[in-house]
Design a protein around this motif. Structure first.
Motif, short mmCIF file in Angstrom:
data_model
loop_
_atom_site.label_atom_id
_atom_site.label_comp_id
_atom_site.label_asym_id
_atom_site.label_seq_id
_atom_site.Cartn_x
_atom_site.Cartn_y
_atom_site.Cartn_z
N GLU A 1 -0.02 20.05 9.81
CA GLU A 1 -1.24 20.40 9.09
C GLU A 1 -0.93 20.57 7.62
O GLU A 1 0.01 21.30 7.25
N VAL B 1 -1.61 22.38 4.67
CA VAL B 1 -2.26 23.64 4.36
C VAL B 1 -2.93 23.60 2.99
O VAL B 1 -4.01 24.18 2.80
N ARG C 1 -6.68 24.69 1.99
CA ARG C 1 -6.76 25.89 1.13
C ARG C 1 -6.24 25.55 -0.27
O ARG C 1 -5.17 25.97 -0.68
N SER D 1 3.15 22.48 4.26
CA SER D 1 2.64 22.12 5.58
C SER D 1 2.94 23.22 6.58
O SER D 1 3.93 23.94 6.45
N ALA D 2 2.07 23.33 7.58
CA ALA D 2 2.29 24.32 8.63
C ALA D 2 3.58 23.99 9.38
O ALA D 2 3.89 22.80 9.59
#
Length: 499
Positions: free
Chosen positions: A94, A96, A100, A117-118
């Protein structure tokens, strides 16, 4: 009592037969239990005493350990899976910053503004480290962005390299210096002694952190070790001095305020914000510190109780090494203690997360605004004295925000403490805005307008990043440098040849 029982049996023999059958059934059940225990112990002894491979020294190739411990190894391999997604967490990739974009502004001037990234599973640690834009494209013409210290938590090759070149020399080397040596993802040798299979600490920073607090990590109980092996990496840390020596800032304590006090005393700053010019701190992932302040730790649970639950196969009970969110396996994690439905237990977690993230999202909007207000003040001619109070508040606000959000699962591990930290971050953010409004008013700015930073691309352009160029350079580097690293690693025997 026995005389009355004998008389009852004499009058009604069926009572005697009933007692006899009950006793026999009990003996039979006890026999089965004893046989099961004996069988389990025998199988464990057989596994331990008839190892296929004799592991000597620091063996960083996880496949070799898998020859002796196939159950644990096969579950560890599942850390490569990307099949789980809860409401807010999971093991799937993901971007991020995409979801956001205010974080781009918050990290302006720092490598995290390029790429965040997650986290995925442990199996992806090395490939994600190479692929991130935060490690740059070091080669003969381009300098390293990071020191070798950045590798510390990514591989069981780290203890081996520290042993070979020395701890100090490892830290102060360039990140690219060990590209062909650090090739195996987080695994067995990070946490286990190969002779006894006991949990062991392989990273010196944790041992040193205990010593700095007048404690001896060798005194830890087995249950404490089930968290401490995780605490080798899932903590707040910084790179000390020009030597980039990995250090945990626990000297004053382990709360967000304690660590801030230490950083202020040693006058440490991770970077100077390129928009606001504030001296910033970057929290890493203080998972262990926050976990200690939560209800599960305070009731004696360890990290592995929930993230590596026990499972059984045949006569063997072993720990599931697919380190993943407990929400993936609620029946073997949460429900071993909590007598409630999976749906209810899952929703309890979501409620904690939702409340914390509501505050988090507000902070990110207001804090990014504060940084840009500071830039406007500087552009209008504000001086250091006028800006000092607001810059200190920006540092404090962002440190608290980052401390709470960088912790994996912090909103569940310690929901009360996490919300307290976020509330204090929001408070300092609004105080910073008030200070900046005073400065702006003094320079005739009465109607501050935010630029359009509503997407990751717009925010990165605003802070001056040429993302097209950075991505092209990274792809070219991955295509030309990584294969050479892997070829050299294979020649040296650093990668296992077995399947």
């Amino acid at each position: 009592m026995f005389k009355k029982l004998a008389e009852s049996i004499k009058r009604r023999p069926i009572i005697g037969w009933g007692i006899f059958l009950i006793v026999m059934a009990g003996v039979f059940i006890l026999g089965l239990f004893a046989a099961s225990v004996t069988e389990r112990r025998a199988e464990i002894a057989t596994l331990f005493n008839n190892k296929k491979v004799n592991i000597e020294g620091i063996e960083s190739r996880n496949e070799i350990w898998g020859e002796n411990y196939p159950r644990e190894y096969n579950t560890w391999k599942k850390t490569a899976d990307m099949d789980f997604k809860s409401k807010h967490l999971g093991n799937q990739p993901e971007d991020v910053l995409e979801s956001r974009p205010d974080m781009v502004i918050l990290w302006a001037g720092y490598a995290f503004s390029r790429d965040y990234s997650a986290p995925r599973g442990h199996m992806h640690a090395i490939e994600d480290m190479r692929a991130t834009l935060r490690t740059g494209t070091p080669d003969g013409e381009t300098a390293d962005m990071q020191p070798a210290t950045c590798w510390t938590c990514k591989s069981p090759d780290i203890p081996r390299m520290m042993h070979e070149v020395g701890i100090d020399n490892f830290y102060k080397s360039k990140w690219s210096a060990f590209g062909d040596e650090i090739v195996n993802p987080i695994g067995c040798a990070d946490c286990h002694d190969p002779k006894t299979m006991n949990l062991t600490i392989t990273r010196p920073a944790l041992i040193e952190a205990f010593e700095n607090r007048g404690m001896n990590i060798a005194d830890a109980t087995p249950q404490e070790m089930r968290s401490l092996v995780c605490a080798q990496c899932h903590v707040e840390y910084y790179f000390k001095g020009n030597e980039k020596y990995l250090t945990f800032p626990w000297h004053e304590g382990m709360t967000v305020e304690d660590m801030e006090k230490y950083y202020d005393e040693v006058e440490f700053t991770d970077w100077v914000h390129s928009v606001s010019k504030a001296p910033m701190l970057k929290a890493q992932h203080p998972d262990y510190e926050l976990f200690l302040l939560g209800p599960h730790s305070q009731r004696g649970l360890s990290c592995t109780d929930c993230h590596m639950p026990y499972t059984s196969e045949g006569g063997i009970k072993y720990s599931n090494h697919q380190v993943v969110s407990p929400l993936k396996n609620i029946s073997t994690t949460c429900q071993t203690c909590h007598r409630d439905s999976e749906e209810n237990l899952r929703n309890y977690v979501y409620q904690y997360q939702d409340k914390a993230l509501e505050i988090r999202d507000r902070i990110e909007k207001e804090l990014s605004k504060a940084h840009i207000m500071a830039k406007t003040a500087w552009d209008k001619g504000a001086n250091d004295k006028e800006m000092d109070a607001s810059l200190k508040l920006l540092r404090q606000a962002q440190w608290r925000w980052d401390f709470a959000v960088a912790s994996h699962g912090g909103s569940f591990h310690a929901p009360v403490e996490t919300q307290r930290i976020l509330a204090h971050s929001l408070d300092r953010t609004m105080q910073a805005q008030l200070e900046l409004q005073r400065v702006l008013f003094a320079y005739g700015v009465t109607d501050f307008q935010m630029p359009d930073v509503s997407t990751k691309e717009k925010a990165q352009e605003y802070i001056g990043l040429d993302m097209k160029k950075l991505k092209e350079q990274k792809e070219n580097w991955k295509e030309n440098v990584i294969p050479k690293w892997l070829d050299e690693a294979k020649k040296k025997g650093r990668l296992a040849s077995i399947n």
